[in-house]
Design a protein around this motif. Structure first.
Motif, PDB file in Angstrom:
ATOM      1  N   MET A   1       0.827  -1.187   0.000  1.00  0.00           N
ATOM      2  CA  MET A   1       0.000   0.000   0.000  1.00  0.00           C
ATOM      3  C   MET A   1       0.872   1.252   0.000  1.00  0.00           C
ATOM      4  O   MET A   1       0.593   2.196  -0.732  1.00  0.00           O
ATOM      5  CB  MET A   1      -0.942  -0.005   1.204  1.00  0.00           C
ATOM      6  CG  MET A   1      -1.912   1.154   1.188  1.00  0.00           C
ATOM      7  SD  MET A   1      -3.212   1.047   2.426  1.00  0.00           S
ATOM      8  CE  MET A   1      -2.341   1.491   3.886  1.00  0.00           C
ATOM      9  N   VAL A   2       1.927   1.246   0.818  1.00  0.00           N
ATOM     10  CA  VAL A   2       2.824   2.409   0.864  1.00  0.00           C
ATOM     11  C   VAL A   2       3.463   2.633  -0.496  1.00  0.00           C
ATOM     12  O   VAL A   2       3.561   3.770  -0.968  1.00  0.00           O
ATOM     13  CB  VAL A   2       3.890   2.240   1.965  1.00  0.00           C
ATOM     14  CG1 VAL A   2       4.930   3.340   1.887  1.00  0.00           C
ATOM     15  CG2 VAL A   2       3.234   2.240   3.336  1.00  0.00           C
ATOM     16  N   ASP A   3       3.883   1.553  -1.159  1.00  0.00           N
ATOM     17  CA  ASP A   3       4.484   1.680  -2.485  1.00  0.00           C
ATOM     18  C   ASP A   3       3.502   2.302  -3.477  1.00  0.00           C
ATOM     19  O   ASP A   3       3.888   3.123  -4.314  1.00  0.00           O
ATOM     20  CB  ASP A   3       4.964   0.324  -2.998  1.00  0.00           C
ATOM     21  CG  ASP A   3       6.176  -0.189  -2.236  1.00  0.00           C
ATOM     22  OD1 ASP A   3       6.888   0.635  -1.613  1.00  0.00           O
ATOM     23  OD2 ASP A   3       6.416  -1.406  -2.255  1.00  0.00           O
ATOM     24  N   THR A   4       2.238   1.926  -3.381  1.00  0.00           N
ATOM     25  CA  THR A   4       1.217   2.502  -4.256  1.00  0.00           C
ATOM     26  C   THR A   4       1.079   3.995  -4.010  1.00  0.00           C
ATOM     27  O   THR A   4       1.049   4.793  -4.952  1.00  0.00           O
ATOM     28  CB  THR A   4      -0.144   1.803  -4.042  1.00  0.00           C
ATOM     29  OG1 THR A   4       0.006   0.423  -4.360  1.00  0.00           O
ATOM     30  CG2 THR A   4      -1.226   2.416  -4.916  1.00  0.00           C
ATOM     31  N   PHE A   5       1.010   4.395  -2.745  1.00  0.00           N
ATOM     32  CA  PHE A   5       0.897   5.817  -2.422  1.00  0.00           C
ATOM     33  C   PHE A   5       2.118   6.594  -2.902  1.00  0.00           C
ATOM     34  O   PHE A   5       1.996   7.691  -3.449  1.00  0.00           O
ATOM     35  CB  PHE A   5       0.711   6.028  -0.922  1.00  0.00           C
ATOM     36  CG  PHE A   5      -0.653   5.624  -0.418  1.00  0.00           C
ATOM     37  CD1 PHE A   5      -1.784   5.768  -1.199  1.00  0.00           C
ATOM     38  CD2 PHE A   5      -0.801   5.093   0.847  1.00  0.00           C
ATOM     39  CE1 PHE A   5      -3.035   5.400  -0.743  1.00  0.00           C
ATOM     40  CE2 PHE A   5      -2.047   4.723   1.325  1.00  0.00           C
ATOM     41  CZ  PHE A   5      -3.172   4.881   0.525  1.00  0.00           C
ATOM     42  N   LEU A   6       3.301   6.019  -2.706  1.00  0.00           N
ATOM     43  CA  LEU A   6       4.521   6.686  -3.167  1.00  0.00           C
ATOM     44  C   LEU A   6       4.511   6.837  -4.683  1.00  0.00           C
ATOM     45  O   LEU A   6       4.919   7.872  -5.217  1.00  0.00           O
ATOM     46  CB  LEU A   6       5.766   5.925  -2.724  1.00  0.00           C
ATOM     47  CG  LEU A   6       6.077   5.966  -1.242  1.00  0.00           C
ATOM     48  CD1 LEU A   6       7.303   5.112  -0.930  1.00  0.00           C
ATOM     49  CD2 LEU A   6       6.292   7.388  -0.760  1.00  0.00           C
ATOM     50  N   GLY A   7       4.038   5.818  -5.382  1.00  0.00           N
ATOM     51  CA  GLY A   7       3.952   5.875  -6.838  1.00  0.00           C
ATOM     52  C   GLY A   7       3.036   6.987  -7.322  1.00  0.00           C
ATOM     53  O   GLY A   7       3.251   7.574  -8.379  1.00  0.00           O
ATOM     54  N   LEU A   8       2.025   7.292  -6.540  1.00  0.00           N
ATOM     55  CA  LEU A   8       1.102   8.371  -6.893  1.00  0.00           C
ATOM     56  C   LEU A   8       1.660   9.753  -6.539  1.00  0.00           C
ATOM     57  O   LEU A   8       1.316  10.746  -7.173  1.00  0.00           O
ATOM     58  CB  LEU A   8      -0.240   8.169  -6.168  1.00  0.00           C
ATOM     59  CG  LEU A   8      -1.035   6.934  -6.574  1.00  0.00           C
ATOM     60  CD1 LEU A   8      -2.190   6.713  -5.608  1.00  0.00           C
ATOM     61  CD2 LEU A   8      -1.537   7.066  -8.003  1.00  0.00           C
ATOM     62  N   ALA A   9       2.504   9.810  -5.537  1.00  0.00           N
ATOM     63  CA  ALA A   9       2.979  11.091  -5.020  1.00  0.00           C
ATOM     64  C   ALA A   9       4.301  11.563  -5.627  1.00  0.00           C
ATOM     65  O   ALA A   9       4.553  12.765  -5.699  1.00  0.00           O
ATOM     66  CB  ALA A   9       3.136  11.008  -3.499  1.00  0.00           C
ATOM     67  N   LEU A  10       5.138  10.638  -6.044  1.00  0.00           N
ATOM     68  CA  LEU A  10       6.480  10.985  -6.507  1.00  0.00           C
ATOM     69  C   LEU A  10       6.565  11.016  -8.023  1.00  0.00           C
ATOM     70  O   LEU A  10       5.763  10.390  -8.705  1.00  0.00           O
ATOM     71  CB  LEU A  10       7.492   9.978  -5.966  1.00  0.00           C
ATOM     72  CG  LEU A  10       7.629   9.914  -4.451  1.00  0.00           C
ATOM     73  CD1 LEU A  10       8.563   8.772  -4.060  1.00  0.00           C
ATOM     74  CD2 LEU A  10       8.132  11.230  -3.897  1.00  0.00           C
ATOM     75  N   PRO A  11       7.564  11.714  -8.558  1.00  0.00           N
ATOM     76  CA  PRO A  11       7.761  11.697 -10.011  1.00  0.00           C
ATOM     77  C   PRO A  11       7.976  10.265 -10.519  1.00  0.00           C
ATOM     78  O   PRO A  11       8.522   9.420  -9.805  1.00  0.00           O
ATOM     79  CB  PRO A  11       9.032  12.540 -10.208  1.00  0.00           C
ATOM     80  CG  PRO A  11       9.108  13.412  -8.992  1.00  0.00           C
ATOM     81  CD  PRO A  11       8.519  12.591  -7.873  1.00  0.00           C
ATOM     82  N   VAL A  12       7.554  10.005 -11.736  1.00  0.00           N
ATOM     83  CA  VAL A  12       7.693   8.684 -12.338  1.00  0.00           C
ATOM     84  C   VAL A  12       9.149   8.230 -12.277  1.00  0.00           C
ATOM     85  O   VAL A  12      10.063   8.997 -12.586  1.00  0.00           O
ATOM     86  CB  VAL A  12       7.188   8.702 -13.804  1.00  0.00           C
ATOM     87  CG1 VAL A  12       7.459   7.371 -14.494  1.00  0.00           C
ATOM     88  CG2 VAL A  12       5.706   9.034 -13.846  1.00  0.00           C
ATOM     89  N   GLY A  13       9.353   6.994 -11.850  1.00  0.00           N
ATOM     90  CA  GLY A  13      10.694   6.431 -11.779  1.00  0.00           C
ATOM     91  C   GLY A  13      11.420   6.682 -10.470  1.00  0.00           C
ATOM     92  O   GLY A  13      12.513   6.170 -10.256  1.00  0.00           O
ATOM     93  N   SER A  14      10.818   7.460  -9.571  1.00  0.00           N
ATOM     94  CA  SER A  14      11.455   7.760  -8.288  1.00  0.00           C
ATOM     95  C   SER A  14      11.352   6.567  -7.343  1.00  0.00           C
ATOM     96  O   SER A  14      10.480   5.720  -7.495  1.00  0.00           O
ATOM     97  CB  SER A  14      10.780   8.962  -7.623  1.00  0.00           C
ATOM     98  OG  SER A  14      10.948  10.116  -8.400  1.00  0.00           O
ATOM     99  N   THR A  15      12.238   6.559  -6.360  1.00  0.00           N
ATOM    100  CA  THR A  15      12.188   5.545  -5.312  1.00  0.00           C
ATOM    101  C   THR A  15      11.868   6.230  -3.990  1.00  0.00           C
ATOM    102  O   THR A  15      11.778   7.464  -3.921  1.00  0.00           O
ATOM    103  CB  THR A  15      13.541   4.815  -5.175  1.00  0.00           C
ATOM    104  OG1 THR A  15      14.504   5.739  -4.659  1.00  0.00           O
ATOM    105  CG2 THR A  15      14.003   4.247  -6.510  1.00  0.00           C
ATOM    106  N   LYS A  16      11.770   5.431  -2.931  1.00  0.00           N
ATOM    107  CA  LYS A  16      11.488   6.000  -1.620  1.00  0.00           C
ATOM    108  C   LYS A  16      12.629   6.879  -1.120  1.00  0.00           C
ATOM    109  O   LYS A  16      12.487   7.576  -0.128  1.00  0.00           O
ATOM    110  CB  LYS A  16      11.180   4.904  -0.604  1.00  0.00           C
ATOM    111  CG  LYS A  16      12.342   3.985  -0.331  1.00  0.00           C
ATOM    112  CD  LYS A  16      11.976   2.910   0.659  1.00  0.00           C
ATOM    113  CE  LYS A  16      13.171   1.999   0.862  1.00  0.00           C
ATOM    114  NZ  LYS A  16      12.909   0.958   1.797  1.00  0.00           N
TER     115      LYS A  16
END
Length: 110
Positions: free
Chosen positions: A1-16
């Motif tokens: 779930m956290v990975d999904t939220f990060l994928g929505l919030a960060l620029p494409v291709g970014s990591t945590k």
């Protein structure tokens, strides 16, 4: 779930490790160089990421930033968003009222 939220919030291709989610990481600018107004940090006693929040707080203090802390006891992450708990649980209701008051006071002073 956290990975999904990060994928929505960060620029494409970014990591945590992106500076938005990792402000003390190697890709982030030095905290001492950031121009920041005074800010309020909210920490909930039962928040699963409390250790990271407190680490961030200490780093901001070391960087000479003006930071205040609101510490809410007996509640977890985003406790104020749980409408049912706010309405039915006296601890959550009290801590939500305290948080709103603290934010209001902070805004009035700054």
């Amino acid at each position: 779930m956290v990975d999904t939220f990060l994928g929505l919030a960060l620029p494409v291709g970014s990591t945590k490790d992106h500076p938005i989610t990792c402000p003390m990481g190697p890709a982030a600018p030095p905290l001492s160089k950031l121009k920041l107004p005074p800010f309020l940090m909210v920490v909930a006693e039962r928040d699963l990421i409390q250790d990271t929040e407190l680490e961030y707080l200490e780093e901001m203090k070391k960087a000479g930033k003006e930071i205040e802390v609101a510490y809410n006891k007996g509640v977890g992450h985003s406790f104020y968003l749980n409408k049912i708990a706010v309405e039915l649980d006296p601890v959550t209701a009290t801590e939500t009222d305290l948080l709103i008051s603290t934010i209001s006071d902070f805004v009035k002073r700054h």
